[in-house]
Design a protein around this motif. Structure first.
Motif, PDB file in Angstrom:
ATOM      1  N   ILE A 208       0.907  -1.132  -0.028  1.00 16.95           N
ATOM      2  CA  ILE A 208      -0.149  -0.084   0.180  1.00 16.95           C
ATOM      3  C   ILE A 208       0.931   1.247   0.014  1.00 16.95           C
ATOM      4  O   ILE A 208       1.732   1.414   0.951  1.00 16.95           O
ATOM      5  N   ASP A 209       0.607   2.101  -0.971  1.00 20.73           N
ATOM      6  CA  ASP A 209       1.568   3.033  -1.046  1.00 20.73           C
ATOM      7  C   ASP A 209       0.655   4.411  -1.777  1.00 20.73           C
ATOM      8  O   ASP A 209      -0.206   4.009  -2.736  1.00 20.73           O
ATOM      9  N   ARG A 210       1.012   5.706  -1.820  1.00 20.81           N
ATOM     10  CA  ARG A 210       0.206   6.504  -2.765  1.00 20.81           C
ATOM     11  C   ARG A 210       0.820   6.647  -4.039  1.00 20.81           C
ATOM     12  O   ARG A 210       0.412   7.595  -4.784  1.00 20.81           O
ATOM     13  N   ASP A 211       2.052   6.165  -4.264  1.00 19.27           N
ATOM     14  CA  ASP A 211       3.030   6.244  -5.361  1.00 19.27           C
ATOM     15  C   ASP A 211       2.980   5.083  -6.095  1.00 19.27           C
ATOM     16  O   ASP A 211       3.362   4.018  -5.784  1.00 19.27           O
ATOM     17  N   PRO A 212       2.251   5.198  -7.467  1.00 19.62           N
ATOM     18  CA  PRO A 212       2.177   3.815  -8.128  1.00 19.62           C
ATOM     19  C   PRO A 212       3.284   3.197  -8.586  1.00 19.62           C
ATOM     20  O   PRO A 212       3.522   1.992  -8.493  1.00 19.62           O
ATOM     21  N   GLU A 213       4.643   4.114  -8.863  1.00 22.04           N
ATOM     22  CA  GLU A 213       5.687   3.639  -9.192  1.00 22.04           C
ATOM     23  C   GLU A 213       6.409   2.704  -8.007  1.00 22.04           C
ATOM     24  O   GLU A 213       7.029   1.695  -8.401  1.00 22.04           O
ATOM     25  N   ARG A 214       6.127   3.288  -6.765  1.00 20.78           N
ATOM     26  CA  ARG A 214       6.662   2.222  -5.607  1.00 20.78           C
ATOM     27  C   ARG A 214       5.702   1.177  -5.546  1.00 20.78           C
ATOM     28  O   ARG A 214       6.512  -0.265  -5.229  1.00 20.78           O
ATOM     29  N   LEU A 215       4.643   1.003  -5.873  1.00 16.35           N
ATOM     30  CA  LEU A 215       3.705  -0.091  -5.987  1.00 16.35           C
ATOM     31  C   LEU A 215       4.328  -1.077  -6.927  1.00 16.35           C
ATOM     32  O   LEU A 215       4.293  -2.348  -6.429  1.00 16.35           O
ATOM     33  N   ILE A 227      -2.186  -1.688  -3.638  1.00 17.00           N
ATOM     34  CA  ILE A 227      -3.248  -0.633  -3.559  1.00 17.00           C
ATOM     35  C   ILE A 227      -2.654   0.836  -3.314  1.00 17.00           C
ATOM     36  O   ILE A 227      -1.815   1.086  -2.532  1.00 17.00           O
ATOM     37  N   VAL A 228      -3.262   1.708  -4.135  1.00 12.29           N
ATOM     38  CA  VAL A 228      -3.270   2.880  -3.778  1.00 12.29           C
ATOM     39  C   VAL A 228      -3.652   3.565  -2.635  1.00 12.29           C
ATOM     40  O   VAL A 228      -4.853   3.301  -2.265  1.00 12.29           O
ATOM     41  N   ALA A 229      -2.670   4.167  -1.760  1.00 12.93           N
ATOM     42  CA  ALA A 229      -3.526   4.467  -0.443  1.00 12.93           C
ATOM     43  C   ALA A 229      -4.245   5.436  -0.631  1.00 12.93           C
ATOM     44  O   ALA A 229      -4.457   6.477  -1.400  1.00 12.93           O
ATOM     45  N   GLY A 230      -5.548   5.381   0.208  1.00 13.28           N
ATOM     46  CA  GLY A 230      -6.587   6.217   0.126  1.00 13.28           C
ATOM     47  C   GLY A 230      -7.897   6.145   0.820  1.00 13.28           C
ATOM     48  O   GLY A 230      -7.793   4.953   1.776  1.00 13.28           O
ATOM     49  N   ASP A 231      -8.952   6.625   0.811  1.00 13.42           N
ATOM     50  CA  ASP A 231     -10.007   6.463   1.761  1.00 13.42           C
ATOM     51  C   ASP A 231     -10.434   4.970   1.727  1.00 13.42           C
ATOM     52  O   ASP A 231     -11.102   4.413   2.873  1.00 13.42           O
ATOM     53  N   ASP A 232     -10.481   4.281   0.527  1.00 15.64           N
ATOM     54  CA  ASP A 232     -10.960   3.057   0.496  1.00 15.64           C
ATOM     55  C   ASP A 232     -10.093   1.718   0.624  1.00 15.64           C
ATOM     56  O   ASP A 232     -10.295   0.647   0.261  1.00 15.64           O
TER      57      ASP A 232
END
Length: 359
Positions: A208-215, A227-232
């Motif tokens: 889980i991270d907000r950066d797609p490249e890190r994912l 999973i892109v970090a967020g409310d869901d």
């Protein structure tokens, strides 16, 4: 003889550190002096500008180098040995160490007195290391001998990112074959937690991270889902695990909202481990009844609960044998002269910048 060298010194909270000429003493009994060849820049180094316990202080705690001098009574390491620096070495004599719990040592090793001076005044070193300097003096047990064919720029990462991430997955948790795992935050420590979960044969490893490249990078380290970090994010974790939740969640960022979401994604009997450093006055809100009735656990972990003298050399061997990915973590190399500008930058790019101090 004492040696003059340059070091990155933080003079006060909220200030930018600057390069200074310091004097590094000879090692005393039980100590060694190491010529630092490379040092990684960790998020904790940057955070020290805001929460260092004392100043002035030489920054840096993730490094590797060559033993240059040994104090009286030191049999190992020897002059010329290549070593990884351990900033959290158990004393072996406190109550917890004697009880077989060295990972909760109450008196982590440090030098008997300050070994670095700025002018005529002794100054502190960060986390018993102070690796952003040409030389460091350490307790002998904190200089861990590693194989000579390991590049120093990779060996530097062993002392924090690798030790913490692998250790929390393999030593602290520990993850068992078939467990479902979520890793919140995919920087240097988080990616090593992912590959620790892979080595432990976890079933689902959810990065889980907000950066797609890190994912995307996390998948190369062993993540089965991103999973892109967020409310869901909690709902997505539940969906991936068929509504069950995960056996282990690791919060590797140090944000209170992510800690609370980490609790929410646990399965019955699951454990959330806090790895990222929050601010010292941070608080978290928990509802204790469901936490109790679901038989869940919340705990903290420093340095992956590793045994430095054994594990750092083992991890170096794993890298040499191809079991351990380190090269993708090392995304930039800079000189010591460039380090102050990195601290001044508002945003850091890549995973790990390494400062090369040796030739």
């Amino acid at each position: 003889m004492p040696i003059e060298t340059r070091a990155l010194v933080l003079h006060g909270l909220g200030q930018l550190p600057r390069l200074e000429t310091v004097t590094v003493d000879d090692p005393a009994p039980g100590e060694v002096r190491v010529r630092v060849m490379a040092a990684g820049v960790c998020h904790t180094d940057l955070g020290y500008m805001d929460y260092a316990r004392t100043t002035p202080v030489v920054l840096g705690h993730e490094g590797a180098g060559i033993v240059e001098a040994v104090g009286p009574g030191v049999a190992s390491p020897r002059i010329g040995d290549h070593v990884a620096i351990s900033w959290h070495t158990p004393c072996g004599t406190c109550r917890n160490c004697r009880a077989g719990r060295p990972h909760t040592c109450e008196s982590v090793l440090e030098t008997a007195a300050p070994r670095v001076h700025l002018g005529d005044s002794p100054i502190a070193v960060m986390l018993n290391a102070g690796c952003f300097a040409g030389y460091v003096v350490l307790p002998a047990a904190s200089a861990i001998v590693i194989r000579r064919d390991m590049p120093f720029e990779k060996a530097a990462l062993l002392g924090c990112a690798v030790a913490t991430g692998l250790g929390v997955a393999l030593r602290h948790a520990p993850i068992h074959d078939g467990d479902d795992v979520a890793v919140i935050g995919c920087g240097g420590v988080g990616l090593n937690t992912v590959q620790g979960a892979r080595l432990a044969r976890a079933a689902r490893i959810i990065a889980i991270d907000r950066d797609p490249e890190r994912l995307a990078l996390a998948r190369s380290f062993g993540a089965t889902h991103g999973i892109v970090a967020g409310d869901d994010m909690v709902a997505q974790v539940r969906q991936v695990t068929g509504g069950r939740g995960v056996d282990h969640a690791f919060e590797v960022v140090g944000h209170t909202d992510l800690i609370e979401r980490g609790v929410a994604m646990l399965a019955r009997g699951g454990q959330l481990t806090l790895v990222g450093a929050t601010s010292r006055d941070a608080t978290v809100s928990l509802r204790p009844r469901p936490f109790m009735s679901q038989q869940q656990r919340l705990c903290g972990c420093i340095y992956g609960d590793i045994a430095p003298g054994h594990d750092l050399s083992l991890f170096a061997d794993w890298y040499g044998d191809g079991r351990l990915l380190l090269d993708p973590l090392h995304t930039a190399t800079i000189a010591l002269d460039d380090l102050p500008a990195l601290f001044a930058a508002t945003r850091q790019s890549g995973i790990r910048t390494v400062v090369r101090l040796g030739p």
